[in-house]
Design an enzyme around this catalytic site. Structure first.
Site, PDB file in Angstrom:
ATOM      1  N   THR A  83       0.861  -1.170   0.000  1.00  0.00           N
ATOM      2  CA  THR A  83       0.000   0.000   0.000  1.00  0.00           C
ATOM      3  C   THR A  83       0.903   1.227   0.000  1.00  0.00           C
ATOM      4  O   THR A  83       2.013   1.167   0.530  1.00  0.00           O
ATOM      5  CB  THR A  83      -0.907   0.036   1.241  1.00  0.00           C
ATOM      6  OG1 THR A  83      -1.498   1.333   1.385  1.00  0.00           O
ATOM      7  CG2 THR A  83      -0.151  -0.270   2.514  1.00  0.00           C
ATOM      8  N   CYS A 196      -1.589   5.137  -5.599  1.00  0.00           N
ATOM      9  CA  CYS A 196      -2.408   4.307  -4.721  1.00  0.00           C
ATOM     10  C   CYS A 196      -2.505   2.963  -5.415  1.00  0.00           C
ATOM     11  O   CYS A 196      -2.711   2.908  -6.638  1.00  0.00           O
ATOM     12  CB  CYS A 196      -3.788   4.908  -4.502  1.00  0.00           C
ATOM     13  SG  CYS A 196      -4.859   3.867  -3.490  1.00  0.00           S
TER      14      CYS A 196
END
Length: 229
Positions: A83, A196
């Protein structure tokens, strides 16, 4: 090969891409039936999101650091946090480890610099775009970072959490992202960081006039190459 420890589940949608991309890279480099030796811990993302929005970053840091130690103790020779946003607590994770931590910001910045770009547009969660932990990491590699204006940042963030993390890919959202990227290019961005790990579910190279850098693919490739040695 060296075993990689993956901290995933943020979201599981993007973590699935990590698993696939790492193993494809190993297969392509080594051939035959080779695949990557991996250990994975997958979070319940609802709990992580609640910590993020409540500002409980120290609690999140302690949890991720503990998971990283468990993966190291289980045999991981490097840790990959699947992430961008939770790299906010990367320093706490790194301080808990004796094995390397493969930082997504470093891997991405190094790839961008190898292409000769310096001024980049950044898309990501509101935390990634608005706080300094990620931008400063890019700046350390001599990159100049542009982010969208507040209304666009709100839309980019909403689409990530309310749609992409749930596996929803909508054409109106793709058009909005295209508009946001076009505005960054008009402001001087030479390339776009898809910062992202879910964004590439929605947009990619065909959605903007400049080169895009998929942080998920870059991070996964870097991890696979470490595993191969």
């Amino acid at each position: 090969m060296r075993t990689i420890g993956l901290i995933g589940g943020m979201s599981w949608e993007s973590t699935a891409h990590y698993y696939k991309l790492i193993n494809e890279r190993v297969r392509d480099r080594m051939g035959k039936l080779h695949s990557a030796p991996l250990l994975m811990y997958s979070y319940d993302f609802q709990g992580i999101k609640e910590m993020q929005y409540a500002g409980r970053w120290s609690e999140a840091a302690a949890s991720l650091a503990e998971v990283a130690r468990r993966l190291e103790n289980a045999g991981a020779r490097a840790i990959v946090l699947c992430t961008n946003t939770m790299h906010k607590v990367a320093p706490e994770i790194i301080s808990s480890l004796t094995v390397p931590f493969i930082h997504i910001g470093d891997a991405t910045a190094q790839r961008i610099r190898s292409k000769g770009y310096r001024r980049v547009g950044l898309l990501g969660t509101k935390f990634t775009m608005e706080e300094q932990f990620y931008i400063d990491r890019l700046r350390a590699h001599d990159l100049d970072v542009l982010i969208p204006p507040p209304d666009a940042r709100a839309d980019v963030n909403r689409i990530i959490y309310d749609e992409l993390c749930l596996g929803l890919v909508a054409d109106p959202s793709r058009r909005r992202y295209r508009d946001v990227m076009a505005a960054l290019v008009a402001a001087g961005a030479e390339c776009i960081i898809l910062g992202c790990t879910e964004i590439t579910m929605l947009v990619g190279a065909d959605d903007t006039s400049v080169e895009t850098f998929d942080t998920t693919a870059i991070h996964a490739k870097t991890a696979a190459d470490f595993a191969i040695g």
